[in-house]
Structures are given as C-alpha cells and as structure tokens.
Design a protein around this motif. Sequence first.
Motif, PDB file in Angstrom:
ATOM      1  N   VAL A 105      25.296  37.251  42.646  1.00  0.00           N
ATOM      2  CA  VAL A 105      25.016  38.001  41.413  1.00  0.00           C
ATOM      3  C   VAL A 105      24.177  39.086  41.793  1.00  0.00           C
ATOM      4  O   VAL A 105      24.245  40.131  41.325  1.00  0.00           O
ATOM      5  CB  VAL A 105      24.790  37.168  40.351  1.00  0.00           C
ATOM      6  CG1 VAL A 105      24.464  38.003  39.240  1.00  0.00           C
ATOM      7  CG2 VAL A 105      26.053  36.242  39.922  1.00  0.00           C
ATOM      8  N   ALA A 106      23.052  38.579  42.521  1.00  0.00           N
ATOM      9  CA  ALA A 106      21.873  39.592  43.015  1.00  0.00           C
ATOM     10  C   ALA A 106      22.660  40.743  43.832  1.00  0.00           C
ATOM     11  O   ALA A 106      22.094  41.941  43.607  1.00  0.00           O
ATOM     12  CB  ALA A 106      20.972  38.905  43.657  1.00  0.00           C
ATOM     13  N   VAL A 111      24.415  46.581  44.247  1.00  0.00           N
ATOM     14  CA  VAL A 111      25.542  47.246  44.418  1.00  0.00           C
ATOM     15  C   VAL A 111      26.020  48.235  43.384  1.00  0.00           C
ATOM     16  O   VAL A 111      25.915  49.619  43.227  1.00  0.00           O
ATOM     17  CB  VAL A 111      26.937  46.687  45.029  1.00  0.00           C
ATOM     18  CG1 VAL A 111      28.226  47.595  44.987  1.00  0.00           C
ATOM     19  CG2 VAL A 111      26.813  45.973  46.195  1.00  0.00           C
ATOM     20  N   LEU A 112      25.905  47.551  42.044  1.00  0.00           N
ATOM     21  CA  LEU A 112      26.403  48.327  40.985  1.00  0.00           C
ATOM     22  C   LEU A 112      25.163  49.280  40.406  1.00  0.00           C
ATOM     23  O   LEU A 112      25.543  50.238  39.696  1.00  0.00           O
ATOM     24  CB  LEU A 112      26.747  47.061  39.988  1.00  0.00           C
ATOM     25  CG  LEU A 112      28.099  46.635  40.108  1.00  0.00           C
ATOM     26  CD1 LEU A 112      27.946  45.641  39.150  1.00  0.00           C
ATOM     27  CD2 LEU A 112      29.236  47.416  40.357  1.00  0.00           C
ATOM     28  N   THR A 113      23.876  48.776  40.723  1.00  0.00           N
ATOM     29  CA  THR A 113      22.799  49.605  40.194  1.00  0.00           C
ATOM     30  C   THR A 113      22.469  50.733  41.164  1.00  0.00           C
ATOM     31  O   THR A 113      21.479  51.489  40.885  1.00  0.00           O
ATOM     32  CB  THR A 113      21.652  48.812  39.742  1.00  0.00           C
ATOM     33  OG1 THR A 113      21.229  47.886  40.824  1.00  0.00           O
ATOM     34  CG2 THR A 113      22.171  47.949  38.509  1.00  0.00           C
ATOM     35  N   GLU A 121      20.722  48.676  34.471  1.00  0.00           N
ATOM     36  CA  GLU A 121      20.766  47.228  34.202  1.00  0.00           C
ATOM     37  C   GLU A 121      21.453  46.652  32.928  1.00  0.00           C
ATOM     38  O   GLU A 121      22.152  45.583  32.991  1.00  0.00           O
ATOM     39  CB  GLU A 121      19.347  46.761  34.240  1.00  0.00           C
ATOM     40  CG  GLU A 121      18.401  46.770  35.488  1.00  0.00           C
ATOM     41  CD  GLU A 121      18.921  46.009  36.646  1.00  0.00           C
ATOM     42  OE1 GLU A 121      19.599  44.764  36.445  1.00  0.00           O
ATOM     43  OE2 GLU A 121      18.606  46.411  37.898  1.00  0.00           O
ATOM     44  N   GLN A 122      21.364  47.415  31.835  1.00  0.00           N
ATOM     45  CA  GLN A 122      21.940  46.787  30.639  1.00  0.00           C
ATOM     46  C   GLN A 122      23.548  46.881  30.828  1.00  0.00           C
ATOM     47  O   GLN A 122      24.218  46.199  30.460  1.00  0.00           O
ATOM     48  CB  GLN A 122      21.627  47.698  29.418  1.00  0.00           C
ATOM     49  CG  GLN A 122      20.169  47.573  28.884  1.00  0.00           C
ATOM     50  CD  GLN A 122      19.128  48.435  30.008  1.00  0.00           C
ATOM     51  OE1 GLN A 122      19.569  49.210  30.653  1.00  0.00           O
ATOM     52  NE2 GLN A 122      17.858  48.041  29.777  1.00  0.00           N
ATOM     53  N   GLN A 123      24.050  47.744  31.380  1.00  0.00           N
ATOM     54  CA  GLN A 123      25.418  48.215  31.798  1.00  0.00           C
ATOM     55  C   GLN A 123      25.847  46.833  32.609  1.00  0.00           C
ATOM     56  O   GLN A 123      26.944  46.380  32.423  1.00  0.00           O
ATOM     57  CB  GLN A 123      25.669  49.316  32.499  1.00  0.00           C
ATOM     58  CG  GLN A 123      25.473  50.522  31.407  1.00  0.00           C
ATOM     59  CD  GLN A 123      25.779  51.854  32.091  1.00  0.00           C
ATOM     60  OE1 GLN A 123      25.251  51.967  33.244  1.00  0.00           O
ATOM     61  NE2 GLN A 123      26.699  52.758  31.663  1.00  0.00           N
ATOM     62  N   VAL A 124      25.072  46.449  33.495  1.00  0.00           N
ATOM     63  CA  VAL A 124      25.511  45.581  34.568  1.00  0.00           C
ATOM     64  C   VAL A 124      25.431  44.134  33.845  1.00  0.00           C
ATOM     65  O   VAL A 124      26.250  43.327  33.933  1.00  0.00           O
ATOM     66  CB  VAL A 124      24.582  45.333  35.803  1.00  0.00           C
ATOM     67  CG1 VAL A 124      24.916  43.993  36.562  1.00  0.00           C
ATOM     68  CG2 VAL A 124      24.847  46.507  36.486  1.00  0.00           C
TER      69      VAL A 124
END
Length: 151
Positions: A105-106, A111-113, A121-124
């Motif tokens: 998850v980390a 990757v997503l941020t 962070e809120q979107q993730v």
Amino acid sequence: MPHDVSDKDLAEYRDAFSLFDKRGDDKIDSNQIGDLLRALGSNPTEAEAKKIAKELDPDGSKRVSFEEFLPVLLSCKQSKDDLSEADFVEGLRTFDRDGTGMISVAELRHVLTSLGEKLTEQQVDSILQNISEAERGQVNYEDFVKAVMSG
C-alpha cells in the motif's frame, strides 16, 4: 457531423457544452475546455487541458465554439479508449518485485502521489478505502486496476 458519433451522443455533448456557455453565444471560454472534457467522461491531465486550450486559443482571449470543441472531445475519447486495463496493470507490475501480483500500500500510495498526474493524499485515501486488502498492507494490483476502472 462526424460519422462515428450518434445523434444521441451529439445531443448529449451539445447539452453539456451549453451548460458551460455562460454568455449564451454558443461559445465557451478556452480555460473551460478541461472541465467540459471531464464532465463528458474524458480525463485529460491538467497539462493536457492547458495544451489543448493553448492550441485552440494561443493568446487566451478567444471563446471556443462547439464545432471547434467537438474534434477535441472525440480525440480525447479515442485516446481514452486506447488505454486498457492491461496497460495500467503492466505499469504497476514494475513495482511487483516478487512476482506475487501484490504491491505494498505504501508503494502504491507513493506511485499515485508522485508519478504522472499526482493525486492528493485525500484522493488516494478515497480510492484505497474500498480495497479490502489495503488493510493488510498489500494490494493485488490487477484487482485494484479493475476496481478503479469500473468506477
């Protein structure tokens, strides 16, 4: 009218376009193109939206007609169709060093941020809240891609 657009789709596109036309002159401000594309189901990055607007309106003062906007929309829809689930899975497979089909998850959060069009962070958090494995610290990235792409 383009040959591959149904009358129903064309009417939907026109209706959405008219919602963005605040002056009633059948045109929108070029800086609204990205928002309108997103409202119609495309997902251009902010950089792509700015590039499109700049191409249609180099000095930023022009309003764009539906006839100018439609080819842009169709091009974006075609580009979206070109990206498949397999493309995203392949991209995440890079981070699966053990070949287990799982990534941490980390690492997914990183990757997503931090890569491509960065999420907050809120979107993730919002995306991960519906992923059951996320609680155990690992995510099956194929299931993750399927879940995200299916909405």
